[in-house]
Design a protein around this motif. Structure first.
Motif, mmCIF file in Angstrom:
data_model
loop_
_atom_site.group_PDB
_atom_site.id
_atom_site.type_symbol
_atom_site.label_atom_id
_atom_site.label_comp_id
_atom_site.label_asym_id
_atom_site.label_seq_id
_atom_site.Cartn_x
_atom_site.Cartn_y
_atom_site.Cartn_z
ATOM 1 N N MET A 1 -4.241 8.603 16.674
ATOM 2 C CA MET A 1 -2.565 8.212 17.067
ATOM 3 C C MET A 1 -1.620 9.368 16.117
ATOM 4 S SD MET A 1 -0.960 5.513 15.533
ATOM 5 C CE MET A 1 0.536 6.845 15.064
ATOM 6 N N ALA A 2 -2.221 9.640 14.980
ATOM 7 C CA ALA A 2 -1.447 10.448 14.184
ATOM 8 C C ALA A 2 -2.207 11.595 12.898
ATOM 9 C CB ALA A 2 -0.180 9.520 13.696
ATOM 10 N N PHE A 3 -2.011 12.413 12.086
ATOM 11 C CA PHE A 3 -2.275 13.442 11.063
ATOM 12 C C PHE A 3 -1.059 14.001 10.213
ATOM 13 C CE2 PHE A 3 -3.479 16.769 9.397
ATOM 14 C CZ PHE A 3 -5.403 17.386 9.089
ATOM 15 N N LEU A 4 -2.222 13.096 8.964
ATOM 16 C CA LEU A 4 -1.066 13.622 7.781
ATOM 17 C C LEU A 4 -1.953 14.122 6.830
ATOM 18 C CD1 LEU A 4 -0.140 10.314 6.492
ATOM 19 C CD2 LEU A 4 1.148 11.686 7.427
ATOM 20 N N GLU A 5 -1.113 15.832 6.685
ATOM 21 C CA GLU A 5 -1.444 16.359 6.255
ATOM 22 C C GLU A 5 -1.551 16.339 4.653
ATOM 23 O OE1 GLU A 5 -1.570 21.000 7.705
ATOM 24 O OE2 GLU A 5 0.356 19.997 8.114
ATOM 25 N N LYS A 6 -2.258 16.270 3.675
ATOM 26 C CA LYS A 6 -2.265 15.970 1.813
ATOM 27 C C LYS A 6 -1.894 17.457 1.136
ATOM 28 C CE LYS A 6 -6.616 13.824 2.027
ATOM 29 N NZ LYS A 6 -7.657 13.605 1.605
ATOM 30 N N PRO A 7 -1.168 17.245 0.400
ATOM 31 C CA PRO A 7 -0.688 16.111 0.236
ATOM 32 C C PRO A 7 0.584 15.659 0.566
ATOM 33 C CG PRO A 7 0.571 18.092 -1.064
ATOM 34 C CD PRO A 7 -0.352 18.496 -0.393
ATOM 35 N N ILE A 8 0.365 14.217 1.033
ATOM 36 C CA ILE A 8 1.649 13.650 1.625
ATOM 37 C C ILE A 8 2.518 12.845 1.113
ATOM 38 C CG2 ILE A 8 0.749 11.621 3.339
ATOM 39 C CD1 ILE A 8 -1.922 11.207 2.886
ATOM 40 N N THR A 9 3.292 13.221 1.693
ATOM 41 C CA THR A 9 5.249 13.184 1.090
ATOM 42 C C THR A 9 5.083 11.331 1.251
ATOM 43 O OG1 THR A 9 6.108 13.893 2.886
ATOM 44 C CG2 THR A 9 5.514 15.236 2.038
ATOM 45 N N LEU A 10 5.916 11.129 0.933
ATOM 46 C CA LEU A 10 6.573 9.837 1.015
ATOM 47 C C LEU A 10 7.004 9.425 2.588
ATOM 48 C CD1 LEU A 10 6.302 6.754 -0.526
ATOM 49 C CD2 LEU A 10 8.487 7.614 -1.020
ATOM 50 N N GLN A 11 7.805 9.495 2.434
ATOM 51 C CA GLN A 11 8.843 9.287 3.299
ATOM 52 C C GLN A 11 7.761 9.813 4.877
ATOM 53 O OE1 GLN A 11 11.354 12.859 4.647
ATOM 54 N NE2 GLN A 11 13.256 10.974 5.277
ATOM 55 N N LYS A 12 6.185 10.420 4.706
ATOM 56 C CA LYS A 12 5.655 10.963 6.053
ATOM 57 C C LYS A 12 4.705 9.732 6.540
ATOM 58 C CE LYS A 12 6.367 15.767 6.644
ATOM 59 N NZ LYS A 12 5.462 17.675 6.765
ATOM 60 N N LEU A 13 4.499 9.595 4.812
ATOM 61 C CA LEU A 13 3.449 8.460 5.303
ATOM 62 C C LEU A 13 4.316 6.769 5.616
ATOM 63 C CD1 LEU A 13 1.003 7.511 4.179
ATOM 64 C CD2 LEU A 13 2.167 6.238 1.916
ATOM 65 N N LEU A 14 5.372 6.760 5.196
ATOM 66 C CA LEU A 14 6.005 5.126 5.071
ATOM 67 C C LEU A 14 6.385 5.337 7.172
ATOM 68 C CD1 LEU A 14 8.205 4.839 2.782
ATOM 69 C CD2 LEU A 14 6.381 3.667 2.988
ATOM 70 N N ARG A 15 6.597 6.901 7.251
ATOM 71 C CA ARG A 15 7.138 6.820 8.941
ATOM 72 C C ARG A 15 5.641 6.998 9.287
ATOM 73 N NH1 ARG A 15 7.611 11.858 12.140
ATOM 74 N NH2 ARG A 15 9.077 11.395 14.196
ATOM 75 N N ALA A 16 4.661 6.889 9.256
ATOM 76 C CA ALA A 16 3.884 6.955 9.919
ATOM 77 C C ALA A 16 3.064 5.128 9.921
ATOM 78 C CB ALA A 16 2.224 8.455 9.593
ATOM 79 N N VAL A 17 2.832 5.457 8.664
ATOM 80 C CA VAL A 17 3.099 3.566 8.876
ATOM 81 C C VAL A 17 3.354 2.849 10.189
ATOM 82 C CG1 VAL A 17 1.873 2.078 7.669
ATOM 83 C CG2 VAL A 17 0.782 4.041 7.075
ATOM 84 N N GLU A 18 4.793 3.083 10.138
ATOM 85 C CA GLU A 18 5.172 2.047 10.463
ATOM 86 C C GLU A 18 5.247 2.355 11.944
ATOM 87 O OE1 GLU A 18 10.453 1.576 11.593
ATOM 88 O OE2 GLU A 18 9.513 2.786 9.778
ATOM 89 N N ALA A 19 5.316 3.809 12.099
ATOM 90 C CA ALA A 19 5.102 4.186 13.642
ATOM 91 C C ALA A 19 3.732 3.244 14.270
ATOM 92 C CB ALA A 19 5.360 5.624 14.106
ATOM 93 N N GLY A 20 2.243 3.499 13.873
ATOM 94 C CA GLY A 20 1.017 3.203 13.370
ATOM 95 C C GLY A 20 0.902 2.163 14.101
ATOM 96 N N LEU A 21 1.327 1.001 13.345
ATOM 97 C CA LEU A 21 2.243 -0.806 13.250
ATOM 98 C C LEU A 21 2.564 -0.961 14.700
ATOM 99 C CD1 LEU A 21 2.522 -1.418 10.048
ATOM 100 C CD2 LEU A 21 0.113 -1.147 11.487
#
Length: 233
Positions: free
Chosen positions: A98-118
């Motif tokens: 459902m999504a892709f995170l490019e490393k290094p992963i920023t905190l904001q993008k991680l939390l936003r992606a997790v929230e959207a995923g859940l």
């Protein structure tokens, strides 16, 4: 809160993501390869999976295909990679990511992606979602790997902090500059800790400080962390 499975062969990344997600109140399962990921999925049935693409035994795309073809893709999967390409990103969405995170992963993008995923309904069986997670891919020249899997949607601009009358503070300015500055900073961090229910991860994100620097700063200012701890942690 949710159960999140983190699959990555790098110990440092597993530890960092585990710390951040645990601080957010989630239960975190860790796996360093596909075999461990399969076992963890069967054992805990996670609500979300963060899956690295490049792993030494079986790569993340292959594992994603396997779950999809055996009707085990019953949870949202977010792919991670520091060496991905747009073709890889599009292939991942084709097989159910459902999504892709490019490393290094920023905190904001991680939390936003997790929230959207859940918040996203889990796939049914081996049915793959529409390309790009149901969002139209933008064909501009600035298309990145990450935007290829999010329909070119960028992060929303940060919103200015609104301080209401109840948040107003008064400071004694008839004192040395260092003392006045420390008093302001202490009130500033106490405000954010209260606003974020004691979440150090979110306070670090809001204030733009690294977590280790934030801890040192709060200790230096004498901020009482115990009263700001969330009951869920």
């Amino acid at each position: 809160m949710a159960t999140i499975l983190v699959v990555d062969d790098e110990l440092g990344i597993r530890a960092l993501l585990s710390e951040i997600l645990t601080d957010e109140g989630h239960t975190v399962e860790l796996a360093e390869n596909a075999a461990q990921a399969r076992a963890a999925r069967e054992r805990r049935r996670p609500d979300l999976v963060l899956l690295d693409i490049w792993m030494p035994d079986v790569d993340g795309i292959t594992l994603l295909k396997e779950w999809g073809s055996t009707s085990q893709l019953t949870m949202p999967v977010i792919m991670m990679s520091g060496h991905g390409t747009i073709d890889t990103a599009v292939e991942a969405t084709k097989y159910g990511a459902m999504a892709f995170l490019e490393k290094p992963i920023t905190l904001q993008k991680l939390l936003r992606a997790v929230e959207a995923g859940l918040a996203k309904p889990a796939p049914r069986g081996n049915e793959a979602p529409p390309l790009g997670g149901g969002l139209p891919l933008r064909g501009d020249g600035g298309l990145t790997v990450e935007s290829a899997m999010t329909g070119g949607m960028g992060l929303p601009p940060p919103q200015p902090l609104q301080l209401g009358p109840q948040s107003e503070q008064s400071f004694d300015l008839d004192r040395p500059l260092r003392e006045a500055r420390d008093a302001f900073e202490k009130s500033y961090f106490e405000f954010h800790l209260a606003k974020e229910n004691g979440s150090m991860t979110r306070v670090a994100e809001k204030t733009g400080l690294e977590r280790t620097h934030l801890y040192r700063k709060l200790k230096q200012l004498g901020v009482d962390l115990s009263r700001n701890k969330r009951s869920a942690l």
